[in-house]
Structure formats: structure tokens, C-alpha cells
Scaffold this active site. Structure first.
Site, PDB file in Angstrom:
ATOM      1  N   GLN A 164    -106.515 -27.159 110.234  1.00  0.00           N
ATOM      2  CA  GLN A 164    -106.110 -28.547 110.081  1.00  0.00           C
ATOM      3  C   GLN A 164    -105.555 -29.075 111.414  1.00  0.00           C
ATOM      4  O   GLN A 164    -106.171 -28.874 112.444  1.00  0.00           O
ATOM      5  CB  GLN A 164    -105.134 -28.701 108.914  1.00  0.00           C
ATOM      6  CG  GLN A 164    -105.726 -28.314 107.563  1.00  0.00           C
ATOM      7  CD  GLN A 164    -106.654 -29.362 106.963  1.00  0.00           C
ATOM      8  OE1 GLN A 164    -106.915 -30.406 107.548  1.00  0.00           O
ATOM      9  NE2 GLN A 164    -107.173 -29.087 105.770  1.00  0.00           N
ATOM     10  N   SER A 165    -104.368 -29.667 111.423  1.00  0.00           N
ATOM     11  CA  SER A 165    -103.893 -30.351 112.635  1.00  0.00           C
ATOM     12  C   SER A 165    -103.358 -29.426 113.717  1.00  0.00           C
ATOM     13  O   SER A 165    -102.953 -29.913 114.780  1.00  0.00           O
ATOM     14  CB  SER A 165    -102.834 -31.386 112.267  1.00  0.00           C
ATOM     15  OG  SER A 165    -103.429 -32.455 111.573  1.00  0.00           O
ATOM     16  N   VAL A 166    -103.366 -28.123 113.505  1.00  0.00           N
ATOM     17  CA  VAL A 166    -103.137 -27.212 114.623  1.00  0.00           C
ATOM     18  C   VAL A 166    -104.192 -27.481 115.698  1.00  0.00           C
ATOM     19  O   VAL A 166    -103.948 -27.294 116.899  1.00  0.00           O
ATOM     20  CB  VAL A 166    -103.177 -25.750 114.143  1.00  0.00           C
ATOM     21  CG1 VAL A 166    -103.226 -24.773 115.314  1.00  0.00           C
ATOM     22  CG2 VAL A 166    -101.958 -25.446 113.261  1.00  0.00           C
TER      23      VAL A 166
ATOM     24  N   LYS B 134    -105.021 -30.190 116.875  1.00  0.00           N
ATOM     25  CA  LYS B 134    -104.510 -31.190 117.805  1.00  0.00           C
ATOM     26  C   LYS B 134    -103.858 -30.529 119.020  1.00  0.00           C
ATOM     27  O   LYS B 134    -104.032 -30.960 120.161  1.00  0.00           O
ATOM     28  CB  LYS B 134    -103.519 -32.105 117.107  1.00  0.00           C
ATOM     29  CG  LYS B 134    -104.118 -32.987 116.011  1.00  0.00           C
ATOM     30  CD  LYS B 134    -103.048 -33.816 115.347  1.00  0.00           C
ATOM     31  CE  LYS B 134    -103.629 -34.865 114.397  1.00  0.00           C
ATOM     32  NZ  LYS B 134    -104.272 -34.296 113.208  1.00  0.00           N
TER      33      LYS B 134
ATOM     34  N   TYR C 184     -97.225 -40.767 113.550  1.00  0.00           N
ATOM     35  CA  TYR C 184     -98.251 -39.723 113.449  1.00  0.00           C
ATOM     36  C   TYR C 184     -99.554 -40.319 112.906  1.00  0.00           C
ATOM     37  O   TYR C 184     -99.595 -40.831 111.798  1.00  0.00           O
ATOM     38  CB  TYR C 184     -97.765 -38.598 112.544  1.00  0.00           C
ATOM     39  CG  TYR C 184     -98.688 -37.402 112.530  1.00  0.00           C
ATOM     40  CD1 TYR C 184     -98.654 -36.477 113.560  1.00  0.00           C
ATOM     41  CD2 TYR C 184     -99.594 -37.214 111.491  1.00  0.00           C
ATOM     42  CE1 TYR C 184     -99.502 -35.390 113.568  1.00  0.00           C
ATOM     43  CE2 TYR C 184    -100.443 -36.128 111.483  1.00  0.00           C
ATOM     44  CZ  TYR C 184    -100.399 -35.215 112.526  1.00  0.00           C
ATOM     45  OH  TYR C 184    -101.246 -34.133 112.526  1.00  0.00           O
TER      46      TYR C 184
END
Length: 398
Positions: A120-122, A124, A232
Site C-alpha cells: 500500500q502506501s509504503v 510512497k 494527506y
């Protein structure tokens, strides 16, 4: 069907041939399907490899400590053990590196050492790190305007924003991160990036974006001046990735491979999900093994290990902190696509919905990775309990 913990009976999802209970394409990332799907993303959506290269694997020596019975708190604040909390919070993989050595490593829910898991947003933070590498060589410049790299965005909300605003998620672009609304901007990302079909029962006249860049070009509104405040918004990372692709002439998966994954000594190749235009989803489509996420975290902990500029990491650890930054992290901050836990430790965190976490702490010389499949997108209770457990582990290993 409700979700299930590791200690509970596992329904026969995708078991047998043909499978007894196939995962629905429209809900594969939702509970209970995510418990299977996050380890089998390549069987669901198109992907592109992030090659590990032919170099040596970075060895992770073992200095193991049995922490199963370590006293921690559960999500309700009651006394629990670490193994109990890992079960309660739907953990798939959990690893702790202390001084670069494996102190504790556990796998659940069918996951193994070689299983790639959706981050997921890891993703980013992985993307932001590669930007830092390119910036260190002068290939990209965070002080430049987004439109210096992507002139087409002059008609969007990013007109006048710098790349640093994008890195810190402080542009004024209007973007809804309402995960449960299919018409929200993030809901449209699900369709644009190829993760989901157009939701059934939606307005047939609504024009769904065909790919991520088309959605970006539609975002023309702003809610505040650029640089005024942090908010965010996942789409910022996709804009950042397109800046990198324009500046280098290379696709994101190739950049991550050449600039990062081949250099950290990854054990396995990673991969991104891709949309219909071949774009690798920078904001949440990265998949890798538990140990390789830990190797990435260790590289950051070693001030870049000669791979990432040390001054970029130092800058990343200096954000504008709280008060009341977030419910689960009131003294937190955000900088260069990383979360900062508090102004004292300045520990960096990579976080993703459904319980993905890389925690990097210079004070304790510790990297902790937790891969999960929570039954909800976000959970303050699980987040707080997990951070408290990380600190309890640090005390036990001191």
C-alpha cells in the site's frame, strides 16, 4: 463473510481447482479477501517487475531473541503479549532488525520468506527515496515547479506548486481521500490504476478515468495556497513519479530497480501494479518480501549506506511537528514521502492502509516491519498498539 484472525478457522478462499471460494475482482483488497489477496497480487491485476539485479544479497545475520511473550498492550489498552497482539492485528509478517541483525521474525497466514506482500502506501516512501537519489545527482530539483517537468499540468491544481510541495503533500490541490466512496478521487484511482472495474450500479453517464495520468489532468481545483498546510493525498506521489519519469525518460519500475533495489542487496525482485498505460502505481502498488522491506529500512537507518544521499535523509527527518498532527501520532510530521513519529526521536515511518509499517529508529538502531491485512482501511487502536509494541521491543533489546 467476516474476516478472520490467524488463530481462527480459515475459510477455503481460493483453495482447490477451481477454487471453492474465488476472490471477487471488485473487492479483492477488502476483508476477508485481502487476507489472501495481499500475498497474491500478481494473480489479480497486471504487474511489472522491479528487478533485483545480479549482485550479491545483503546478508542479515541472526541474533534472535524470543519475544513472543513480551508484555505489550492490545488495541483496547489491556495487557497482552506480543504474539497475542500480532494475532489480534491480523499480521502476515513481522520482523525486527537490531544493528542490522534479525532479532525477531515471524510469518502467519500462509506467508513465507519468499512471499511478496502488497505494501500500500509504503510505496510512497520507496518512490520518495528514489527521488532523493536522483536529486542528489542533480537530475531532478525539488525547488523547481511541477510544470517545469510536466507542462500539461499548468491547467490543473498543481500550477504554481513546487516539487517540494508535492514531496511534503502541501500543495493546495483538491483531492478526496475518502476510501469508502467509489466516486471520490481515491475511488477513481482504484479504477484508473487497474485495481478495480467500474463499480456496479454507478451512474452510467459518469466518465471514469482510463488511467492515472488522465485522472491527474482532471484535478483542476485547489482548496488553499500551495505550501499552506499538510493534507494527506495519495495522488501527490503519482505526480512525483511522473516528474521522475519525465526527467529521466525511464519508467518508475526501472528507476526503483536501478537506483535502489539492485543496490540494497535485495533477496528477491519486487513488483508494481500497472495501469492500462503501463504506469506503475507509485502511491500504493509496490510489492516485496518482508526481509527486503527490512533491507530497505536498514539502508535508510544507515543514513543511506552510500546509496541514498545522507543529507536527503537528514532533511527528511526534519519536519514541522504537531500539535494534534494525527489521532494516532499527535506529535508526528510528514516530509519527503515519509512520516516522522515525533520531534525527539525523529524516527521515520513508512505507513500503508490495512496495517503496513516500516519503523526506522536511529536512537535504538532498530528497524521494524509489520505487514498486515486489517479488516478496515485504518485503525487508530491498532496503530497506537503497534507503535507502543515497537517501543516495548526496543526496551527489551536495549
Amino acid at each position: 463473510m467476516s474476516s478472520y484472525r490467524n488463530s481462527e478457522n480459515v475459510p477455503p478462499i481460493m483453495q482447490g481447482s477451481p477454487p471453492a471460494i474465488p476472490v471477487p475482482k471488485a473487492a479483492w483488497d477488502m476483508p476477508p479477501w485481502n487476507r489472501w489477496a495481499f500475498q497474491h497480487v500478481r494473480e489479480i491485476v497486471p504487474t511489472v517487475e522491479v528487478w533485483r539485479g545480479e549482485g550479491p544479497v545483503r546478508q542479515l545475520p541472526r541474533a534472535e531473541v524470543d519475544l513472543d511473550s513480551l508484555a505489550v498492550s492490545d488495541s483496547a489498552g489491556n495487557p497482552a503479549t506480543l504474539s497475542g497482539l500480532l494475532d489480534e492485528s491480523y499480521t502476515d509478517g513481522f520482523i525486527v532488525l537490531k544493528e542490522g541483525k534479525i532479532a525477531y521474525e515471524r510469518y502467519f497466514n500462509g506467508m513465507t520468506e519468499r512471499t511478496p506482500h502488497l505494501s500500500q502506501s509504503v510505496a510512497k516512501s520507496v518512490t520518495g527515496t528514489v527521488f532523493g537519489i536522483l536529486a542528489g545527482r542533480g537530475i531532478v530539483d525539488p525547488k523547481k515547479l511541477v510544470t517545469d517537468y510536466i507542462p500539461e499540468l499548468a491547467t490543473t491544481g498543481w500550477n504554481g506548486a513546487t516539487v517540494q510541495h508535492v514531496l511534503d503533500m502541501t500543495t493546495g490541490v483538491r483531492f478526496s481521500e475518502a476510501y469508502t466512496d467509489p466516486y471520490s478521487d481515491i475511488g477513481q484511482v482504484d479504477v484508473a490504476c487497474g485495481w478495480k472495474p467500474v463499480p456496479s450500479g454507478t451512474d452510467p453517464s459518469f466518465r471514469w478515468p482510463r488511467h492515472v495520468f488522465e485522472l491527474i489532468q482532471r484535478l483542476t481545483g485547489t482548496t488553499r495556497p500551495h505550501g499552506a498546510a499538510f493534507e494527506y493525498r495519495s495522488i501527490e506521489t503519482d505526480v512525483l513519479a511522473f516528474v521522475m519519469e519525465r526527467a529521466t525518460g525511464k519508467r518508475l519500475a526501472q528507476l526503483v530497480s536501478e537506483e535502489l533495489w539492485q543496490k540494497i542487496g535485495a533477496e528477491e525482485s519486487a513488483f508494481f501494479t500497472v495501469d492500462s498505460a503501463g504506469y506503475a502505481l507509485a502511491d500504493g502498488g509496490f510489492n516485496a518480501t518482508l526481509r527486503d522491506y527490512a533491507r530497505f529500512g536498514q539502508t535508510i537507518l544507515e543514513d543511506g549506506a552510500g546509496i541514498v544521499p545522507a543529507d536527503w535523509i537528514a532533511e527528511t527527518r526534519n519536519g514541522t511537528h504537531g500539535p494534534n498532527f494525527s489521532t494516532s501520532m499527535p506529535e508526528g510530521s510528514y516530509r519527503n514521502q515519509f512520516w516522522i513519529e515525533d520531534p525527539r526521536s525523529r524516527a521515520l515511518m513508512c505507513r500503508g492502509v490495512f496495517g503496513q509499517l516500516i519503523h526506522i529508529d536511529w536512537d535504538t538502531r532498530m528497524v521494524t516491519v509489520k505487514l498486515s491485512t486489517w479488516p478496515e482501511f485504518t485503525s487508530v487502536a491498532y496503530s497506537v498498539a503497534t507503535l507502543k509494541a515497537v517501543h516495548a521491543i526496543a526496551d527489551a533489546l536495549a
